[in-house]
Write a protein that holds these residues in place. Structure first.
Motif, short mmCIF file in Angstrom:
data_model
loop_
_atom_site.label_atom_id
_atom_site.label_comp_id
_atom_site.label_asym_id
_atom_site.label_seq_id
_atom_site.Cartn_x
_atom_site.Cartn_y
_atom_site.Cartn_z
N ASP A 81 0.83 -1.20 0.00
CA ASP A 81 0.00 0.00 0.00
C ASP A 81 0.86 1.25 0.00
O ASP A 81 0.65 2.18 -0.81
CB ASP A 81 -0.93 0.00 1.21
N ARG A 82 1.85 1.33 0.88
CA ARG A 82 2.65 2.55 0.99
C ARG A 82 3.54 2.74 -0.24
O ARG A 82 3.79 3.87 -0.66
CB ARG A 82 3.48 2.53 2.26
N CYS A 83 4.02 1.65 -0.80
CA CYS A 83 4.84 1.78 -2.01
C CYS A 83 3.99 2.21 -3.20
O CYS A 83 4.47 2.94 -4.07
CB CYS A 83 5.56 0.46 -2.30
N GLN A 84 2.74 1.78 -3.25
CA GLN A 84 1.85 2.25 -4.31
C GLN A 84 1.61 3.74 -4.18
O GLN A 84 1.62 4.47 -5.19
CB GLN A 84 0.53 1.49 -4.26
N ARG A 85 1.40 4.21 -2.97
CA ARG A 85 1.19 5.64 -2.77
C ARG A 85 2.43 6.45 -3.13
O ARG A 85 2.35 7.53 -3.73
CB ARG A 85 0.77 5.91 -1.32
N LEU A 86 3.58 5.91 -2.77
CA LEU A 86 4.84 6.57 -3.11
C LEU A 86 5.03 6.63 -4.62
O LEU A 86 5.36 7.68 -5.18
CB LEU A 86 6.00 5.81 -2.46
N ALA A 87 4.82 5.50 -5.30
CA ALA A 87 5.00 5.46 -6.75
C ALA A 87 4.03 6.40 -7.46
O ALA A 87 4.40 7.09 -8.41
CB ALA A 87 4.82 4.03 -7.26
N ALA A 88 2.78 6.44 -7.00
CA ALA A 88 1.80 7.33 -7.62
C ALA A 88 2.21 8.79 -7.48
O ALA A 88 2.10 9.58 -8.43
CB ALA A 88 0.43 7.10 -6.98
N ALA A 89 2.72 9.16 -6.31
CA ALA A 89 3.17 10.53 -6.10
C ALA A 89 4.35 10.86 -7.01
O ALA A 89 4.38 11.91 -7.66
CB ALA A 89 3.54 10.74 -4.64
N GLN A 90 5.32 9.98 -7.07
CA GLN A 90 6.51 10.22 -7.89
C GLN A 90 6.18 10.34 -9.37
O GLN A 90 6.62 11.27 -10.05
CB GLN A 90 7.51 9.08 -7.70
N LEU A 91 5.41 9.37 -9.88
CA LEU A 91 5.15 9.33 -11.31
C LEU A 91 4.29 10.49 -11.76
O LEU A 91 4.51 11.06 -12.83
CB LEU A 91 4.49 8.00 -11.68
#
Length: 435
Positions: free
Chosen positions: A137-147
């Motif tokens: 979950d947290r890595c998905q949120r991180l990736a969405a923010a970055q991309l």
């Protein structure tokens, strides 16, 4: 005429469904060793021909455009969100890929490096002190923010939950076959889809009315995009282009981050090398973008994680015309999964494949088309290069700030909607002692 491929053993009714919904990469490797380079599998109401091994990868690379279509497997991404690139073939496909690639470039990441690192630092700061951080979950949120920051200049965090749930449902229905097509008629999904498409259209309109003046990003490219005949793409295709970068990449990038966190926790020798390399690369409190090139241990970590835990173990296609492969006939209309990552686990290509070794010769594997974490051929993931660079940067920032401890037990990998460590994979996160 050659016979049809043999059927792999499986359970009554379920067939091979249970194993394919778990660690699908290991299932494909095990079955290749048992059945050879071509065989059939059943998973509930679905049936596939599996092609695996070095020659299967070569076949996909050399003849894939001639005998395969991706429209059945990936048509949902086009019909639901205008992501036409997944279903085109030939010149139209090559042209649209080229247009999209200009908006997903490494140069764009470099130009927005300070914004991307700031978004990353904000997300990572929220991890500190968590005793059971839900990694996926947290890595998905991180990736969405970055991309979203890299490709559009604006953080999509406010719409993260809507984006994730809608996208994963489409993948589970149209590619994995986990749910019936009727799931895409549910009111909650239809509302989410409408919201996402309206968001994409509004982003395009806002950018057209107020250009940034900076380097052209995915929104700029989508607004000005023309097809292979010089005609403007329809609005729904341009909206799909706007969504493509971060919407399609949320899972791929996040799962890579998740597996790298597990690998670092399980391999202290690798972690020690990475830490030393990262500390030497920092200039005070900042990691310069150009220094990412000179981090061999980190690059090796990313590439070895992709070898052991490939985000796309196979490429799903439909056969357009009958062909023969390895002494068997594969007929028109059959669904095929070319298991492009099976060679990752074969000793003839990667000696001692069970070892986690960040010093492997990945370049040679790529040249031979046996290292293929993002598939091979004309449908190779457009964001593969960007993903690798961003993963190096993210792990560098993470290990610089945080100490991550994972449970000492094997992962329970699940394959839906793509291979990942599962929602229950959690870690303890502490701040790293002051450097």
């Amino acid at each position: 005429m050659n016979p049809s491929p043999p059927l792999a053993p499986g359970l009554p009714v379920l067939g091979n469904a249970l194993r394919m919904m778990g660690d699908v990469q290991q299932f494909l490797v095990d079955t290749y060793r048992q059945m050879g380079p071509v065989y059939r599998v059943r998973a509930l109401n679905q049936a596939f021909v599996i092609m695996a091994g070095e020659r299967a990868n070569r076949f996909l690379l050399e003849r894939g455009d001639e005998v395969f279509s991706s429209e059945v497997s990936f048509g949902g991404l086009n019909s639901e969100f205008g992501m036409r690139v997944h279903v085109l073939r030939g010149r139209p496909h090559r042209h649209l890929r080229k247009v999209l690639a200009t908006g997903l470039s490494r140069d764009l990441l470099a130009a927005r490096w300070d914004d991307v690192t700031a978004a990353t630092e904000r997300e990572l700061a929220q991890w500190r002190g968590q005793r059971a951080l839900p990694v996926v979950d947290r890595c998905q949120r991180l990736a969405a923010a970055q991309l979203s920051v890299a490709f559009t200049g604006a953080n999509s965090a406010a719409r993260f939950a809507t984006l994730r749930s809608a996208f994963e449902l489409v993948l589970d229905v149209t590619i994995a076959g986990k749910w019936p097509a009727a799931a895409l008629k549910l009111p909650a999904y239809r509302r989410a889809r409408a919201e996402i498409l309206a968001f994409a259209r509004s982003c395009l309109a806002e950018r057209a009315a107020h250009p940034t003046g900076g380097p052209a990003d995915l929104l700029d490219r989508a607004n000005e995009a023309k097809d292979e005949n010089g005609n403007p793409y329809p609005l729904e295709v341009r909206a799909g282009m706007a969504l493509q970068g971060y919407f399609a990449g949320i899972n791929t990038v996040a799962y890579l981050y998740s597996f790298m966190m597990y690998a670092l926790a399980r391999h202290p020798d690798v972690r020690a090398r990475v830490l030393a390399e990262v500390d030497a690369a920092y200039d005070g409190d900042r990691l310069d973008f150009e220094r990412l090139r000179g981090l061999p241990a980190l690059h090796g970590l990313v590439l070895e994680t992709l070898r052991v835990y490939p985000p796309a173990p196979g490429s799903a296609r439909t056969v357009l015309e009958d062909f023969d492969f390895e002494g068997f006939r594969i007929e028109r209309g059959k669904r095929v999964l070319v298991a492009t990552s099976v060679p990752h686990q074969l000793a003839e290509h990667f000696p001692e494949p069970e070892l986690f070794d960040i010093d492997r010769d990945f370049a040679a594997g790529r040249r031979a088309s046996v290292y293929a974490p993002f598939s091979v051929g004309s449908h190779t993931c457009l964001g593969a290069g960007m993903t690798e660079v961003l993963a190096v940067a993210t792990v560098a920032m993470m290990v610089r700030r945080l100490t991550v401890t994972a449970p000492d037990r094997p992962l329970r990998i699940t394959a839906t909607p793509g291979p990942n460590p599962g929602r229950r994979f959690a870690v303890t996160v502490a701040g790293r002692p002051k450097i």
